[in-house]
Design a protein around this motif. Structure first.
Motif, PDB file in Angstrom:
ATOM      1  N   HIS A 130       0.837  -1.203   0.000  1.00 31.64           N
ATOM      2  CA  HIS A 130       0.000   0.000   0.000  1.00 31.64           C
ATOM      3  C   HIS A 130       0.872   1.253   0.000  1.00 31.64           C
ATOM      4  O   HIS A 130       0.594   2.231  -0.713  1.00 31.64           O
ATOM      5  CB  HIS A 130      -0.922   0.010   1.223  1.00 31.64           C
ATOM      6  CG  HIS A 130      -2.130  -0.859   1.085  1.00 31.64           C
ATOM      7  ND1 HIS A 130      -3.197  -0.538   0.279  1.00 31.64           N
ATOM      8  CD2 HIS A 130      -2.449  -2.039   1.663  1.00 31.64           C
ATOM      9  CE1 HIS A 130      -4.122  -1.473   0.348  1.00 31.64           C
ATOM     10  NE2 HIS A 130      -3.700  -2.398   1.185  1.00 31.64           N
ATOM     11  N   GLN A 131       1.929   1.245   0.812  1.00 35.05           N
ATOM     12  CA  GLN A 131       2.803   2.403   0.908  1.00 35.05           C
ATOM     13  C   GLN A 131       3.523   2.669  -0.410  1.00 35.05           C
ATOM     14  O   GLN A 131       3.697   3.826  -0.806  1.00 35.05           O
ATOM     15  CB  GLN A 131       3.825   2.191   2.024  1.00 35.05           C
ATOM     16  CG  GLN A 131       3.194   2.225   3.411  1.00 35.05           C
ATOM     17  CD  GLN A 131       4.171   1.799   4.482  1.00 35.05           C
ATOM     18  OE1 GLN A 131       5.167   1.140   4.200  1.00 35.05           O
ATOM     19  NE2 GLN A 131       3.883   2.182   5.711  1.00 35.05           N
ATOM     20  N   GLN A 132       3.937   1.621  -1.090  1.00 34.82           N
ATOM     21  CA  GLN A 132       4.634   1.809  -2.357  1.00 34.82           C
ATOM     22  C   GLN A 132       3.702   2.386  -3.418  1.00 34.82           C
ATOM     23  O   GLN A 132       4.112   3.221  -4.232  1.00 34.82           O
ATOM     24  CB  GLN A 132       5.242   0.482  -2.819  1.00 34.82           C
ATOM     25  CG  GLN A 132       6.459   0.079  -2.000  1.00 34.82           C
ATOM     26  CD  GLN A 132       7.050  -1.241  -2.434  1.00 34.82           C
ATOM     27  OE1 GLN A 132       6.339  -2.174  -2.784  1.00 34.82           O
ATOM     28  NE2 GLN A 132       8.360  -1.331  -2.416  1.00 34.82           N
ATOM     29  N   CYS A 138       2.284   9.870  -5.067  1.00 40.03           N
ATOM     30  CA  CYS A 138       2.829  11.100  -4.479  1.00 40.03           C
ATOM     31  C   CYS A 138       3.871  11.715  -5.412  1.00 40.03           C
ATOM     32  O   CYS A 138       3.866  12.920  -5.672  1.00 40.03           O
ATOM     33  CB  CYS A 138       3.444  10.788  -3.118  1.00 40.03           C
ATOM     34  SG  CYS A 138       4.107  12.228  -2.241  1.00 40.03           S
ATOM     35  N   GLU A 139       4.754  10.887  -5.946  1.00 41.60           N
ATOM     36  CA  GLU A 139       5.805  11.367  -6.837  1.00 41.60           C
ATOM     37  C   GLU A 139       5.210  11.963  -8.106  1.00 41.60           C
ATOM     38  O   GLU A 139       5.730  12.936  -8.657  1.00 41.60           O
ATOM     39  CB  GLU A 139       6.757  10.212  -7.176  1.00 41.60           C
ATOM     40  CG  GLU A 139       8.019  10.634  -7.916  1.00 41.60           C
ATOM     41  CD  GLU A 139       7.820  10.707  -9.421  1.00 41.60           C
ATOM     42  OE1 GLU A 139       8.548  11.469 -10.085  1.00 41.60           O
ATOM     43  OE2 GLU A 139       6.906  10.023  -9.933  1.00 41.60           O
ATOM     44  N   ARG A 147       6.347  17.211  -0.779  1.00 41.70           N
ATOM     45  CA  ARG A 147       6.977  15.893  -0.752  1.00 41.70           C
ATOM     46  C   ARG A 147       8.210  15.895   0.148  1.00 41.70           C
ATOM     47  O   ARG A 147       8.471  14.940   0.872  1.00 41.70           O
ATOM     48  CB  ARG A 147       7.353  15.460  -2.169  1.00 41.70           C
ATOM     49  CG  ARG A 147       6.150  15.079  -3.031  1.00 41.70           C
ATOM     50  CD  ARG A 147       6.554  14.898  -4.482  1.00 41.70           C
ATOM     51  NE  ARG A 147       7.635  13.941  -4.613  1.00 41.70           N
ATOM     52  CZ  ARG A 147       8.546  13.971  -5.586  1.00 41.70           C
ATOM     53  NH1 ARG A 147       8.516  14.930  -6.498  1.00 41.70           N
ATOM     54  NH2 ARG A 147       9.477  13.048  -5.639  1.00 41.70           N
ATOM     55  N   LEU A 148       8.965  16.998   0.088  1.00 44.76           N
ATOM     56  CA  LEU A 148      10.136  17.119   0.956  1.00 44.76           C
ATOM     57  C   LEU A 148       9.709  17.138   2.416  1.00 44.76           C
ATOM     58  O   LEU A 148      10.327  16.466   3.264  1.00 44.76           O
ATOM     59  CB  LEU A 148      10.911  18.392   0.622  1.00 44.76           C
ATOM     60  CG  LEU A 148      12.084  18.733   1.554  1.00 44.76           C
ATOM     61  CD1 LEU A 148      13.118  17.617   1.556  1.00 44.76           C
ATOM     62  CD2 LEU A 148      12.722  20.059   1.158  1.00 44.76           C
ATOM     63  N   CYS A 215       2.401  16.984   2.203  1.00 44.29           N
ATOM     64  CA  CYS A 215       1.252  16.548   1.415  1.00 44.29           C
ATOM     65  C   CYS A 215       0.417  15.552   2.225  1.00 44.29           C
ATOM     66  O   CYS A 215       0.853  15.034   3.263  1.00 44.29           O
ATOM     67  CB  CYS A 215       1.710  15.921   0.099  1.00 44.29           C
ATOM     68  SG  CYS A 215       2.745  14.450   0.260  1.00 44.29           S
ATOM     69  N   SER A 216      -0.783  15.291   1.738  1.00 45.65           N
ATOM     70  CA  SER A 216      -1.721  14.411   2.441  1.00 45.65           C
ATOM     71  C   SER A 216      -1.190  12.988   2.587  1.00 45.65           C
ATOM     72  O   SER A 216      -1.691  12.220   3.410  1.00 45.65           O
ATOM     73  CB  SER A 216      -3.061  14.386   1.710  1.00 45.65           C
ATOM     74  OG  SER A 216      -2.893  13.934   0.373  1.00 45.65           O
TER      75      SER A 216
END
Length: 233
Positions: A130-132, A138-139, A147-148, A215-216
């Motif tokens: 899920h995280q990947q 996100c990218e 993102r930073l 970001c969210s």
């Protein structure tokens, strides 16, 4: 001071945990060490106790891109529960620390023998998938600044300190962007008094403000991480 413990191992019943740890060995996570190579069989599974590991994808001539982060809340090598021995990414130590390590064959044998371990590792693998997927979205859709902020928060969580070591080269590699983009975004945060950055050392001065800039995906990632704290019977 007592050493921290990996949260997956902590989920195991005490008797099972002790039995499993007799099969593991302490292993230091050295900065920049490569623990697995793309398309090469996994030789070990790692359970970080401190520090963190980045999962990095290389595509053609593009800059490498981080697609996952493994810290005390997770493990490296959960794919072994499926019998898989190869991964499409490299695993690089980005936050030095300590871990437990077990050989791939011994880990497979433990999975077959210890039901509780198998269940914990399966959940860990599902969460990381899920995280990947979240990291990929996100990218693609979020700007460098948010993102930073997200990545700095994730690093701080795993470093367990307001101050940690990160070079701009490493940050650029993790975000898949040019170093100049990191310089500009980090400069905005520093000018706002949110972080202090000097010679590769980051200090988070205002955690709440950094969370507001993220970001969210950071909150979504935290929600996914929370699944690992649920004891499954």
């Amino acid at each position: 001071m007592a050493s921290a413990e990996n949260q997956l191992i902590q989920q195991l019943p005490a008797v099972v945990r002790r039995r499993f740890l007799t099969r593991c060995e302490p292993f230091e996570l050295l900065l920049s060490a490569e623990l697995s190579v793309r398309d090469q069989p996994l030789t070990h599974a790692y359970f970080p106790r401190t520090g963190f590991i980045s999962l990095v994808i290389d595509v053609d001539s593009h800059p490498p891109l981080e697609v996952g982060m493994v810290g005390v809340e997770s493990m490296l090598g959960s794919e072994l529960v499926l019998g898989l021995a190869k991964t499409p990414w490299r695993a690089l130590v980005q936050g030095p620390g300590s871990s437990w390590r077990i050989g791939a064959d011994a880990f497979r044998a433990s999975l077959a023998e210890i039901h509780e371990l198998q269940e914990v590792v399966r959940v860990s693998l599902l969460v990381r998938l899920h995280q990947q997927a979240l990291a990929s979205a996100c990218e693609r859709f979020h700007m460098i600044g948010p993102r930073l902020a997200r990545w700095l928060l994730m690093s701080q969580d795993r470093a367990r300190s307001d101050t940690f070591h990160l070079t701009q080269e490493v940050i650029a590699l993790m975000l898949g962007v040019r170093r100049v983009g990191v310089t500009v975004a980090a400069g905005v945060f520093q000018g706002s008094g949110i972080i202090k950055y000097h010679r590769g050392t980051v200090t988070v001065l205002d955690r709440a403000a950094l969370e507001a800039e993220a970001c969210s995906c950071y909150a979504a990632d935290k929600q996914i991480h929370a699944e690992l704290t649920v004891h499954r019977h």
